[in-house]
Scaffold this motif. Structure first.
Motif, PDB file in Angstrom:
ATOM      1  N   TYR A   1      25.434  30.227  61.012  1.00  0.00           N
ATOM      2  CA  TYR A   1      25.923  31.470  60.426  1.00  0.00           C
ATOM      3  C   TYR A   1      27.105  31.955  61.259  1.00  0.00           C
ATOM      4  O   TYR A   1      26.977  32.159  62.461  1.00  0.00           O
ATOM      5  N   LEU A   2      28.241  32.128  60.619  1.00  0.00           N
ATOM      6  CA  LEU A   2      29.481  32.538  61.286  1.00  0.00           C
ATOM      7  C   LEU A   2      29.896  33.916  60.776  1.00  0.00           C
ATOM      8  O   LEU A   2      29.145  34.554  60.042  1.00  0.00           O
ATOM      9  N   ILE A   3      31.069  34.374  61.128  1.00  0.00           N
ATOM     10  CA  ILE A   3      31.521  35.702  60.702  1.00  0.00           C
ATOM     11  C   ILE A   3      31.738  35.767  59.187  1.00  0.00           C
ATOM     12  O   ILE A   3      31.102  36.560  58.498  1.00  0.00           O
ATOM     13  N   ASP A   4      32.622  34.931  58.666  1.00  0.00           N
ATOM     14  CA  ASP A   4      33.008  34.999  57.250  1.00  0.00           C
ATOM     15  C   ASP A   4      32.306  33.996  56.352  1.00  0.00           C
ATOM     16  O   ASP A   4      32.565  33.955  55.149  1.00  0.00           O
ATOM     17  N   GLU A   5      31.473  33.142  56.918  1.00  0.00           N
ATOM     18  CA  GLU A   5      30.819  32.103  56.118  1.00  0.00           C
ATOM     19  C   GLU A   5      29.574  31.602  56.829  1.00  0.00           C
ATOM     20  O   GLU A   5      29.375  31.850  58.014  1.00  0.00           O
ATOM     21  N   TYR A   6      28.759  30.892  56.058  1.00  0.00           N
ATOM     22  CA  TYR A   6      27.683  30.128  56.671  1.00  0.00           C
ATOM     23  C   TYR A   6      27.824  28.697  56.198  1.00  0.00           C
ATOM     24  O   TYR A   6      28.437  28.424  55.161  1.00  0.00           O
ATOM     25  N   ARG A   7      27.298  27.780  56.995  1.00  0.00           N
ATOM     26  CA  ARG A   7      27.424  26.357  56.691  1.00  0.00           C
ATOM     27  C   ARG A   7      26.047  25.704  56.738  1.00  0.00           C
ATOM     28  O   ARG A   7      25.219  26.042  57.581  1.00  0.00           O
ATOM     29  N   LEU A   8      25.842  24.758  55.835  1.00  0.00           N
ATOM     30  CA  LEU A   8      24.625  23.958  55.805  1.00  0.00           C
ATOM     31  C   LEU A   8      25.017  22.494  55.867  1.00  0.00           C
ATOM     32  O   LEU A   8      26.025  22.101  55.279  1.00  0.00           O
ATOM     33  N   GLY A   9      24.224  21.705  56.565  1.00  0.00           N
ATOM     34  CA  GLY A   9      24.505  20.280  56.640  1.00  0.00           C
ATOM     35  C   GLY A   9      23.258  19.494  56.985  1.00  0.00           C
ATOM     36  O   GLY A   9      22.422  19.944  57.776  1.00  0.00           O
ATOM     37  N   ASP A  10      23.133  18.322  56.374  1.00  0.00           N
ATOM     38  CA  ASP A  10      22.013  17.444  56.676  1.00  0.00           C
ATOM     39  C   ASP A  10      22.177  16.870  58.080  1.00  0.00           C
ATOM     40  O   ASP A  10      23.289  16.541  58.500  1.00  0.00           O
ATOM     41  N   VAL A  11      21.069  16.742  58.786  1.00  0.00           N
ATOM     42  CA  VAL A  11      21.044  16.062  60.073  1.00  0.00           C
ATOM     43  C   VAL A  11      20.262  14.777  59.865  1.00  0.00           C
ATOM     44  O   VAL A  11      19.112  14.806  59.433  1.00  0.00           O
ATOM     45  N   ILE A  12      20.908  13.663  60.159  1.00  0.00           N
ATOM     46  CA  ILE A  12      20.271  12.358  59.981  1.00  0.00           C
ATOM     47  C   ILE A  12      20.237  11.664  61.336  1.00  0.00           C
ATOM     48  O   ILE A  12      21.280  11.382  61.923  1.00  0.00           O
ATOM     49  N   ILE A  13      19.024  11.427  61.812  1.00  0.00           N
ATOM     50  CA  ILE A  13      18.811  10.732  63.081  1.00  0.00           C
ATOM     51  C   ILE A  13      18.159   9.407  62.720  1.00  0.00           C
ATOM     52  O   ILE A  13      17.124   9.374  62.057  1.00  0.00           O
ATOM     53  N   GLY A  14      18.754   8.314  63.138  1.00  0.00           N
ATOM     54  CA  GLY A  14      18.282   6.977  62.765  1.00  0.00           C
ATOM     55  C   GLY A  14      16.990   6.579  63.441  1.00  0.00           C
ATOM     56  O   GLY A  14      16.320   7.380  64.118  1.00  0.00           O
ATOM     57  N   SER A  15      16.660   5.308  63.299  1.00  0.00           N
ATOM     58  CA  SER A  15      15.477   4.723  63.925  1.00  0.00           C
ATOM     59  C   SER A  15      15.810   4.259  65.340  1.00  0.00           C
ATOM     60  O   SER A  15      16.958   3.912  65.636  1.00  0.00           O
ATOM     61  N   ASN A  16      14.802   4.243  66.193  1.00  0.00           N
ATOM     62  CA  ASN A  16      14.930   3.780  67.574  1.00  0.00           C
ATOM     63  C   ASN A  16      16.013   4.545  68.340  1.00  0.00           C
ATOM     64  O   ASN A  16      16.741   3.972  69.140  1.00  0.00           O
ATOM     65  N   VAL A  17      16.095   5.836  68.080  1.00  0.00           N
ATOM     66  CA  VAL A  17      17.066   6.705  68.734  1.00  0.00           C
ATOM     67  C   VAL A  17      16.364   7.456  69.857  1.00  0.00           C
ATOM     68  O   VAL A  17      15.208   7.861  69.719  1.00  0.00           O
ATOM     69  N   MET A  18      17.065   7.647  70.960  1.00  0.00           N
ATOM     70  CA  MET A  18      16.551   8.432  72.084  1.00  0.00           C
ATOM     71  C   MET A  18      17.471   9.625  72.285  1.00  0.00           C
ATOM     72  O   MET A  18      18.660   9.458  72.539  1.00  0.00           O
ATOM     73  N   ILE A  19      16.910  10.836  72.128  1.00  0.00           N
ATOM     74  CA  ILE A  19      17.650  12.075  72.363  1.00  0.00           C
ATOM     75  C   ILE A  19      17.088  12.692  73.637  1.00  0.00           C
ATOM     76  O   ILE A  19      15.893  12.992  73.707  1.00  0.00           O
ATOM     77  N   GLY A  20      17.912  12.910  74.634  1.00  0.00           N
ATOM     78  CA  GLY A  20      17.471  13.477  75.905  1.00  0.00           C
ATOM     79  C   GLY A  20      17.100  14.950  75.789  1.00  0.00           C
ATOM     80  O   GLY A  20      17.482  15.643  74.838  1.00  0.00           O
ATOM     81  N   ALA A  21      16.393  15.441  76.774  1.00  0.00           N
ATOM     82  CA  ALA A  21      15.905  16.819  76.810  1.00  0.00           C
ATOM     83  C   ALA A  21      17.047  17.827  76.759  1.00  0.00           C
ATOM     84  O   ALA A  21      18.161  17.553  77.184  1.00  0.00           O
TER      85      ALA A  21
END
Length: 176
Positions: A97-117
């Motif tokens: 949510y921004l000042i003049d607009e809001y944005r939506l977007g899909d988040v796609i995380i693949g298989s065998n992915v490592m996301i750090g803390a």
């Protein structure tokens, strides 16, 4: 550029218009389920809660660590492949949510992915299969498959080809 849909708002900033964009009751339901999930020590139950009540697409044997915070307004726009690990206290956003607009977007995380803390994943981002994202990274653009990325702003540290080369150097085949 991230893949997001942009919606203009009139008058006050977009957050003042929040319940014109998403139902209050949906936000409350999502918030309650996510708060239960954030502390849930049993991964099967956590994944079941998120799949059943939030309509998140979560693959088999995927692990969302303690305190992971999926989007509370649009969790159904999050997809995570099989056998991925999302590290402690990571935030996955499908809205902004921004000042003049809001944005939506899909988040796609693949298989065998490592996301750090303590990472933050912004809306409209795709993280390819086998990618590694280091801890405390702001993921503001796509991460190609097999790469290692990190930092704020995020940068590609190693490409998939460089990662393969490094694996070969770290594990030499010894001859008799």
């Amino acid at each position: 550029m991230r893949k997001t849909e942009r919606y203009r708002v009139e008058g006050a900033n977009s957050l003042w218009n929040i319940y014109k964009t998403v139902s209050f009751w949906k936000v409350m339901k999502c918030f309650i389920i996510i708060q239960i999930g954030r502390f849930m020590p049993f991964l099967r139950i956590k994944n079941w809660l998120y799949r059943s009540f939030l309509k998140m697409n979560i693959g088999e044997q995927t692990s969302l660590a303690l305190m992971v915070m999926p989007d509370t307004m649009f969790p159904e726009r999050i997809t995570i492949g099989n056998n991925s690990v999302i590290g402690f206290n990571t935030t996955i956003l499908a809205h902004e949510y921004l000042i003049d607009e809001y944005r939506l977007g899909d988040v796609i995380i693949g298989s065998n992915v490592m996301i750090g803390a303590n990472s933050t994943i912004l809306p409209g981002v795709e993280i390819g299969d086998g990618a590694i994202v280091s801890a405390a990274t702001l993921v503001h653009k796509d991460v190609p498959a097999g790469c290692m990325a990190g930092g704020n702003p995020m940068q590609i540290i190693f490409t998939a080809e460089e990662m393969e080369k490094r694996k070969g150097l770290d594990n030499p085949k010894w001859q008799n």
